[in-house]
Each structure stands twice: as structure tokens, then as C-alpha cells.
Design a protein around this motif. Structure first.
Motif, PDB file in Angstrom:
ATOM      1  N   ILE A 105       0.892  -1.302  -0.293  1.00  0.00           N
ATOM      2  CA  ILE A 105       0.114  -0.056   0.219  1.00  0.00           C
ATOM      3  C   ILE A 105       0.931   1.033  -0.437  1.00  0.00           C
ATOM      4  N   LEU A 106       0.848   2.106  -0.873  1.00  0.00           N
ATOM      5  CA  LEU A 106       1.248   3.515  -1.043  1.00  0.00           C
ATOM      6  C   LEU A 106       0.007   4.370  -0.282  1.00  0.00           C
ATOM      7  N   HIS A 107       0.197   4.887   0.966  1.00  0.00           N
ATOM      8  CA  HIS A 107      -0.232   5.937   1.107  1.00  0.00           C
ATOM      9  C   HIS A 107       0.134   7.062   0.900  1.00  0.00           C
TER      10      HIS A 107
ATOM     11  N   ALA B 248      -0.396   0.062 -14.897  1.00  0.00           N
ATOM     12  CA  ALA B 248      -0.635  -0.912 -14.660  1.00  0.00           C
ATOM     13  C   ALA B 248      -2.188  -0.410 -13.856  1.00  0.00           C
ATOM     14  N   ASN B 249      -3.465  -0.708 -14.168  1.00  0.00           N
ATOM     15  CA  ASN B 249      -4.842  -0.072 -13.214  1.00  0.00           C
ATOM     16  C   ASN B 249      -4.540  -0.932 -12.254  1.00  0.00           C
ATOM     17  N   LYS B 250      -4.856   0.224 -11.022  1.00  0.00           N
ATOM     18  CA  LYS B 250      -5.037  -0.041  -9.623  1.00  0.00           C
ATOM     19  C   LYS B 250      -5.636   0.552  -8.810  1.00  0.00           C
ATOM     20  N   PRO B 251      -6.052  -0.530  -7.414  1.00  0.00           N
ATOM     21  CA  PRO B 251      -7.231   0.963  -6.824  1.00  0.00           C
ATOM     22  C   PRO B 251      -6.743   1.764  -6.233  1.00  0.00           C
ATOM     23  N   ILE B 252      -7.644   3.049  -6.213  1.00  0.00           N
ATOM     24  CA  ILE B 252      -6.571   4.400  -5.919  1.00  0.00           C
ATOM     25  C   ILE B 252      -8.276   4.882  -4.620  1.00  0.00           C
ATOM     26  N   TYR B 253      -7.842   4.765  -4.110  1.00  0.00           N
ATOM     27  CA  TYR B 253      -8.781   5.347  -2.396  1.00  0.00           C
ATOM     28  C   TYR B 253      -8.400   6.241  -2.371  1.00  0.00           C
ATOM     29  N   ILE B 254      -9.102   7.477  -2.391  1.00  0.00           N
ATOM     30  CA  ILE B 254      -8.932   9.385  -1.882  1.00  0.00           C
ATOM     31  C   ILE B 254     -10.183   9.510  -0.929  1.00  0.00           C
ATOM     32  N   ALA B 255      -9.225  10.269   0.203  1.00  0.00           N
ATOM     33  CA  ALA B 255     -10.134  10.654   1.615  1.00  0.00           C
ATOM     34  C   ALA B 255     -10.532  12.243   1.024  1.00  0.00           C
ATOM     35  N   SER B 256     -11.172  12.913   0.613  1.00  0.00           N
ATOM     36  CA  SER B 256     -11.348  13.756   0.062  1.00  0.00           C
ATOM     37  C   SER B 256     -12.201  14.455   1.734  1.00  0.00           C
TER      38      SER B 256
ATOM     39  N   LEU C 291      -2.957   8.404 -16.192  1.00  0.00           N
ATOM     40  CA  LEU C 291      -1.368   7.775 -16.101  1.00  0.00           C
ATOM     41  C   LEU C 291      -2.100   6.192 -16.197  1.00  0.00           C
ATOM     42  N   GLY C 292      -3.197   6.053 -16.079  1.00  0.00           N
ATOM     43  CA  GLY C 292      -3.792   4.515 -16.776  1.00  0.00           C
ATOM     44  C   GLY C 292      -5.137   4.435 -15.349  1.00  0.00           C
TER      45      GLY C 292
ATOM     46  N   ASP D 295       9.140   4.742  -8.827  1.00  0.00           N
ATOM     47  CA  ASP D 295       9.072   3.549  -8.686  1.00  0.00           C
ATOM     48  C   ASP D 295       8.067   3.189  -7.650  1.00  0.00           C
ATOM     49  N   GLU D 296       7.650   3.903  -7.012  1.00  0.00           N
ATOM     50  CA  GLU D 296       6.888   3.490  -5.398  1.00  0.00           C
ATOM     51  C   GLU D 296       5.302   3.190  -6.046  1.00  0.00           C
ATOM     52  N   LEU D 297       5.251   3.923  -7.389  1.00  0.00           N
ATOM     53  CA  LEU D 297       4.102   4.268  -7.996  1.00  0.00           C
ATOM     54  C   LEU D 297       3.516   2.852  -8.856  1.00  0.00           C
ATOM     55  N   PHE D 298       4.414   2.521  -9.570  1.00  0.00           N
ATOM     56  CA  PHE D 298       3.965   1.340 -10.485  1.00  0.00           C
ATOM     57  C   PHE D 298       4.485   0.240  -9.084  1.00  0.00           C
ATOM     58  N   ALA D 299       4.921   0.225  -8.039  1.00  0.00           N
ATOM     59  CA  ALA D 299       5.290  -1.350  -7.264  1.00  0.00           C
ATOM     60  C   ALA D 299       4.461  -1.614  -6.095  1.00  0.00           C
ATOM     61  N   CYS D 300       3.151  -0.013  -6.482  1.00  0.00           N
ATOM     62  CA  CYS D 300       2.325  -0.711  -5.310  1.00  0.00           C
ATOM     63  C   CYS D 300       1.384  -1.514  -5.511  1.00  0.00           C
TER      64      CYS D 300
END
Length: 220
Positions: free
Chosen positions: A3-5, A133-141, A169-170, A84-89
Motif C-alpha cells: 500500500i502506498l499511503h 498498470a491499473n490498480k485501486p485508488i482510494y481518495i479521502a476527500s 497515467l492509466g 518506482d513506488e507508484l509502479f510497485a504498489c
């Protein structure tokens, strides 16, 4: 699961978006406690990224560090690390408060790091193409006023921008948990409780197949 937080609020322990993003991460870890989990955390307000410079952007694209100062080389390394962190998470969680109708400057600086042509997106004859690569994004707005109505949506350069730039970014699987109207003192606690319940009730164990929809809380 990695998880990238990312947090970006200046409000510290009083921040609503920080509390929300932390709860999201907790829910993910609880739902996937059988997995080997790792959380990479960045507090962008405490440790702000450098604003993107023409020198750093050129160096990233050319992969040439010759003649760069120590500061410029550090900026280039930070850009590569962010990418790198974005691709790896596997999952990205971002705390996004609204400041002056848009996102915090420190968050925009991080976005400028990860949005690099030829690295995370590219231009084609039919338009930009995301390379992540598509991955889940959770936004706390979080925002003090109400910006999700037909009359006020024109002022929203926060959620609209985040969905647009991540899509570049996809990244299409975006789930927004929204606490709005929190500047309305008489309704603040009710609104915060509602979004907390929404986060807790969300189906966190479903293999991260998240749809690009938001979960707003609107006053009755």
C-alpha cells in the motif's frame, strides 16, 4: 499487498483527510491480514517534494545527470523514487483536502513528480496513453463547503482534477470517500460520522476491483 499511503493536509492531528486515509489503510490491512502487507507512507506536508524544475524534468527524460548540482541530482532521484513506488504498489491511498477549490501545493508537487512523459504516460497519435498498470485508488476527500451539487460542481478543482490526472497515467479504478460541508459547524459531527460509517461498511475484501465512482455524503 503493498500500500502506498500519501497524506497532504497541513492540519496535523486535526486533519479530517488524514483520519480518513488512516482508516482506509486500517480497513485494507484488516480485510487482508492473511496477506504479507507493506505500507509505504509519505507525509507531504512534513516532507514536501521539491517543485518540478525544467532541469530535473529534462534530466529524467534524458537520463543524463552530467553537470547537475547536488540539489538537482537529489530532485531527480526523488522523481525516480516516486515513480518506482507508484509502479510497485498494489493499492494507492491519498488524503486530499480541498484548499481554495483545489488540492494542496505539496500534493501537486508529488503529482508533478510522477507525471513524466515517457515514464508514466506517453503521447500517441490518438492522444495520451497511461503506462501505469491499473490498480485501486482510494481518495479521502475533505472540504469545508458543499461542492457536489449541480450549482457548486463548477468550483471543484479537487476531485475532478485527481480523477483526471490519475486517468492520464492509466489509473481508472478510483473510489472517493468524501467528507464535505465540514465547515458547517452544526452538521460537522454528523457528516464525519457518516463518512466514517461509509468507509467501515465498504467491501474491502473484494480483490481490489474498485469502480470509478465516489461515495458522497449529502445532507438530507
Amino acid at each position: 499487498m503493498k500500500i502506498l499511503h500519501i497524506d497532504s493536509s497541513m492540519a496535523g492531528e486535526h486533519s479530517i483527510s488524514r483520519a480518513m486515509s488512516s482508516l482506509i489503510v486500517q480497513q485494507l490491512l484488516t480485510a487482508h491480514q492473511q496477506d504479507e502487507n507493506q505500507v509505504i507512507y509519505h507525509d507531504l506536508y512534513a516532507h514536501p517534494p521539491s517543485f518540478l524544475s525544467a532541469v530535473a524534468m529534462k534530466a529524467v527524460r534524458s537520463a543524463n545527470l552530467e553537470g547537475l548540482s547536488d540539489k538537482e541530482q537529489a530532485d531527480v532521484r526523488a522523481i525516480h523514487q516516486a515513480i518506482d513506488e507508484l509502479f510497485a504498489c498494489d493499492v494507492l491511498v491519498i488524503g486530499v483536502p480541498m484548499y481554495n477549490h483545489t488540492i494542496p501545493a505539496v500534493l501537486h508537487a508529488w503529482i508533478d513528480q510522477i507525471c513524466q512523459a515517457g515514464k508514466t504516460f506517453r503521447y500517441t497519435e490518438t492522444g495520451p496513453e497511461g503506462l501505469v498498470a491499473n490498480k485501486p485508488i482510494y481518495i479521502a476527500s475533505s472540504r469545508g463547503g458543499i461542492y457536489s451539487t449541480a450549482e457548486t460542481l463548477q468550483y471543484d478543482q479537487q476531485e475532478v482534477f485527481m480523477k483526471s490526472i490519475l486517468s492520464l497515467l492509466g489509473l481508472q479504478d478510483i473510489q472517493i470517500f468524501r467528507a464535505e460541508g465540514i465547515g458547517l459547524v452544526e452538521q460537522r459531527e454528523q457528516r464525519l460520522l457518516a463518512v466514517q460509517q461509509q468507509i467501515q461498511a465498504f467491501s474491502w475484501g473484494r480483490n481490489h476491483q474498485v469502480q470509478a465512482t465516489s461515495v458522497p455524503f449529502m445532507a438530507e
